[in-house]
Every structure is written in structure tokens, then in C-alpha cells.
Design a protein around this motif. Structure first.
Motif, PDB file in Angstrom:
ATOM      1  N   MET A   1     -27.609  -1.745  -8.354  1.00 26.06           N
ATOM      2  CA  MET A   1     -28.595  -2.143  -9.363  1.00 26.06           C
ATOM      3  C   MET A   1     -28.026  -3.234 -10.268  1.00 26.06           C
ATOM      4  N   LYS A   2     -26.743  -3.081 -10.604  1.00 20.30           N
ATOM      5  CA  LYS A   2     -26.073  -4.053 -11.459  1.00 20.30           C
ATOM      6  C   LYS A   2     -26.041  -5.422 -10.761  1.00 20.30           C
ATOM      7  N   GLU A   3     -25.708  -5.427  -9.495  1.00 23.83           N
ATOM      8  CA  GLU A   3     -25.691  -6.706  -8.768  1.00 23.83           C
ATOM      9  C   GLU A   3     -27.092  -7.326  -8.794  1.00 23.83           C
ATOM     10  N   PHE A   4     -28.100  -6.503  -8.545  1.00 25.26           N
ATOM     11  CA  PHE A   4     -29.480  -7.002  -8.526  1.00 25.26           C
ATOM     12  C   PHE A   4     -29.847  -7.625  -9.877  1.00 25.26           C
ATOM     13  N   LYS A   5     -29.584  -6.892 -10.951  1.00 27.60           N
ATOM     14  CA  LYS A   5     -29.941  -7.379 -12.293  1.00 27.60           C
ATOM     15  C   LYS A   5     -29.167  -8.639 -12.669  1.00 27.60           C
ATOM     16  N   ASN A   6     -27.897  -8.684 -12.286  1.00 25.20           N
ATOM     17  CA  ASN A   6     -27.084  -9.859 -12.603  1.00 25.20           C
ATOM     18  C   ASN A   6     -27.590 -11.093 -11.856  1.00 25.20           C
ATOM     19  N   LEU A   7     -27.936 -10.915 -10.589  1.00 23.27           N
ATOM     20  CA  LEU A   7     -28.478 -12.042  -9.817  1.00 23.27           C
ATOM     21  C   LEU A   7     -29.796 -12.513 -10.428  1.00 23.27           C
ATOM     22  N   GLU A   8     -30.598 -11.538 -10.838  1.00 19.21           N
ATOM     23  CA  GLU A   8     -31.891 -11.846 -11.444  1.00 19.21           C
ATOM     24  C   GLU A   8     -31.699 -12.643 -12.746  1.00 19.21           C
TER      25      GLU A   8
ATOM     26  N   MET B   1     -23.656 -19.647  -6.467  1.00 23.11           N
ATOM     27  CA  MET B   1     -22.755 -18.605  -6.986  1.00 23.11           C
ATOM     28  C   MET B   1     -23.268 -17.264  -6.467  1.00 23.11           C
ATOM     29  N   PHE B   2     -22.377 -16.382  -6.004  1.00 23.92           N
ATOM     30  CA  PHE B   2     -22.863 -15.081  -5.538  1.00 23.92           C
ATOM     31  C   PHE B   2     -21.825 -13.985  -5.814  1.00 23.92           C
ATOM     32  N   ASP B   3     -22.095 -12.798  -5.283  1.00 27.05           N
ATOM     33  CA  ASP B   3     -21.229 -11.626  -5.459  1.00 27.05           C
ATOM     34  C   ASP B   3     -21.103 -11.261  -6.942  1.00 27.05           C
ATOM     35  N   MET B   4     -22.159 -10.676  -7.483  1.00 22.72           N
ATOM     36  CA  MET B   4     -22.200 -10.454  -8.926  1.00 22.72           C
ATOM     37  C   MET B   4     -22.243  -8.983  -9.333  1.00 22.72           C
ATOM     38  N   SER B   5     -21.851  -8.079  -8.465  1.00 23.25           N
ATOM     39  CA  SER B   5     -21.926  -6.668  -8.849  1.00 23.25           C
ATOM     40  C   SER B   5     -21.017  -6.360 -10.037  1.00 23.25           C
ATOM     41  N   GLN B   6     -19.913  -7.085 -10.141  1.00 25.53           N
ATOM     42  CA  GLN B   6     -18.968  -6.784 -11.231  1.00 25.53           C
ATOM     43  C   GLN B   6     -19.247  -7.573 -12.508  1.00 25.53           C
ATOM     44  N   SER B   7     -20.251  -8.440 -12.495  1.00 23.26           N
ATOM     45  CA  SER B   7     -20.511  -9.251 -13.698  1.00 23.26           C
ATOM     46  C   SER B   7     -20.912  -8.357 -14.871  1.00 23.26           C
TER      47      SER B   7
END
Ligand SMILES: Nc1ncnc2c1ncn2[C@@H]1O[C@H](COP(=O)(O)OP(=O)(O)OP(=O)(O)O)[C@@H](O)[C@H]1O
Ligand SMILES: [Mg+2]
Length: 264
Positions: A122-129, A211-217
Motif C-alpha cells: 500500500m505504501k508503494e502504491f501511495k508513494n507512486l501516486e 523513478m521507481f521502487d518506492m515502497s520504502q519512501s
């Protein structure tokens, strides 16, 4: 037949139909699906198939330590990246917790492994969004459920665009500038820090930096944000200086990105 027996029978028929569909839709990857995915992941994939978010899941694009990325397609033939978080190692769990704790968006989340992985996806999804909303080129997030994130596929015919690590930029000065703009927008407008920025998590596609791979952002208010931002800056400057770019000093990048001086 009694009502109860009728219901049971209908349920059995549904399960049979569902299994047939799963087998059918995943035919090319049947062995993998059966061996690799647990029942819960299969159900999530099934629900995406049923709702039409994806129509098929093809081969593995990348098998990382904690996640696998698959090449999916919609009915209309559009490519999709299907990122599935799998691992539940104690180490991964500890890692995830560090980033989730202190993130105001995920207060009071459960701490069992399954719940953490759901939060992670969910975190990755929200960060990408959030990044997409401030006009940073990222894979557009499309759907998320439990441990599975569906997003735009960056690449062609199931082959991902090369990362900067695999294929260094043709115009490193321009790419460096573009990246600093992304970092600034991410920090000031989306109020996020990427947290794992390097040549491994950047690609060039159709002439544009992605830019990608944002689960840890994490949000800029997170206790680790400053540490992560400084690490991102160090990685980025190291890579681009090796590409022959006259990079700005780390403190100057920090100032440009945040509008603040580095705390001493
Ligand atoms: N949206 C996408 N479109 C195309 N390819 C993708 C996409 N997302 C990820 N990939 C491919 O999968 C790889 C790994 O993705 P990502 O960096 O998001 O996961 P990771 O958890 O860091 O994986 P690893 O453990 O391998 O570092 C990328 O380098 C890229 O090749
Ligand atoms: Mg990565």
C-alpha cells in the motif's frame, strides 16, 4: 436437495470454476503460480483477473529478494507490471517496520508479517501516486490489494527499460538536472523522500528519466527522512560524478532539494 446442501454445492461449483479460470489464465505460468504463490496471493491475482484490472500474467521480469515483478497484460493488450511482495524473513520484517513506524499515514497498523507486507505494498502504491501527482515520471500506479501492486509497465514486450546501472545515460548532465528537479518536487510538493535512490532504481524510457521502487519512501516528517535524503544524495552524486558530471556538493544538493541548510 436442502437449501444448505444447495448452497454448498454452488460454492463447490464456484471454487471449481475459479480454479479452472486460474489454471486457464495462468497457463503459461501455471507451475510457477502453484509453486511460488500461496493461496492468498492466488486469490488476489484471481480478484484482479475477475475485475479486469489484468487479463493475464506472463513471465517473471525480475526476481528480487523480497519481491517479484511479473509482466501482465490487460484485455486491451496494454502491458502491466505486477509486483508481488513475497518474503517474510525476520530481516525484511525489521526493515519494513523501521520505515512504517513514524509514517503518519500508517498509524496503528498491525505488526504481524502479513499485515506489514500489505502495508508495504500500500505504501508503494501511495508513494507512486503522490509522485505521479506532482509530475514526477514514475510507473503509474493502477491497483493494489494485499501484497500485490499493479502498475504501468515501463518497457516493451515484457522487457523492462534498462536501469541507469545497466545503461548509463547518454546525456548525464541533463539526466542529473532532471533528477534534482524530481527530488525537489518529491520533497517540497509530495513531501516525500525516496529513500533508496540510486542508478538501480532509475530508468530512461522514451528519452525521459523514470523513478521507481518506492515502497520504502517516507514522508519528510519521518524520523529517518533526513538520514535517507542524505544517503540518496550521496548515491546520486557518486553515480553522476563517475559519469563525468561536475556534481554539486552534497550540502548544496540538500539545500536545493529542501530549501534548508544541512543541520550540523
Ligand atoms: N513498472 C515497471 N515496469 C517495468 N519493469 C519494472 C517495473 N517495476 C519494476 N521493474 C523491473 O523489476 C526490477 C525490480 O523492481 P524494483 O526495484 O521495484 O523492486 P526491488 O524490490 O528493488 O527488487 P530487487 O530486490 O531486485 O532490487 C526493476 O529493476 C525492473 O527491471
Ligand atoms: Mg529496486
Amino acid at each position: 436437495m436442502s437449501k444448505v446442501r444447495e448452497r454448498i454445492k454452488r460454492k463447490e461449483q464456484n471454487i471449481e470454476r475459479r480454479d479452472r479460470m486460474l489454471t486457464h489464465d495462468f497457463s503459461s505460468e501455471r507451475a510457477t503460480i502453484e509453486e511460488v504463490f500461496d493461496q492468498s496471493t492466488r486469490m488476489v491475482l484471481f480478484s484482479f483477473l475477475k475485475s479486469g484490472v489484468i487479463n493475464e500474467v506472463n513471465g517473471v521480469v525480475n526476481a528480487g529478494k523480497e519481491s517479484r515483478v511479473y509482466w501482465g497484460k490487460t484485455k486491451a493488450g496494454e502491458d502491466r507490471a505486477v509486483k508481488i511482495y513475497l518474503t517474510s524473513s525476520a530481516e525484511f520484517k525489521k526493515g519494513m517496520l523501521r520505515y512504517i513506524e513514524g509514517d503518519y499515514r500508517f498509524k496503528n497498523v498491525k505488526r504481524d508479517t502479513r499485515a506489514l507486507i500489505t502495508t508495504w505494498a500500500m505504501k508503494e502504491f501511495k508513494n507512486l501516486e503522490a509522485a505521479n501527482n506532482v509530475k514526477i515520471r514514475v510507473p503509474k500506479p493502477i491497483a493494489v490489494e494485499r501484497n500485490v501492486v499493479i502498475m504501468e509497465f515501463i518497457g516493451k514486450d515484457g522487457v523492462s527499460a534498462p536501469s541507469l546501472k545497466e545503461q548509463p545515460p547518454e546525456n548525464p548532465e541533463k539526466t542529473y538536472k532532471q533528477l534534482l528537479t524530481y527530488m525537489k518536487r518529491l520533497y517540497r510538493k509530495a513531501e516525500l523522500v525516496h529513500g533508496d535512490l540510486s542508478e538501480y532504481n532509475l530508468m530512461i524510457w522514451k528519452g525521459k528519466l523514470v523513478m521507481f521502487d518506492m515502497s520504502q519512501s517516507v514522508p519528510t516528517s519521518h524520523p529517518l527522512a533526513d538520514f535517507l535524503l542524505n544517503r540518496d544524495i550521496t548515491n546520486v552524486n557518486r553515480f553522476f560524478s563517475r559519469q563525468g558530471v561536475e556534481v554539486l556538493p552534497n550540502e548544496e544538493v540538500y539545500k536545493q532539494v529542501t530549501g534548508k541548510n544541512v543541520k550540523s
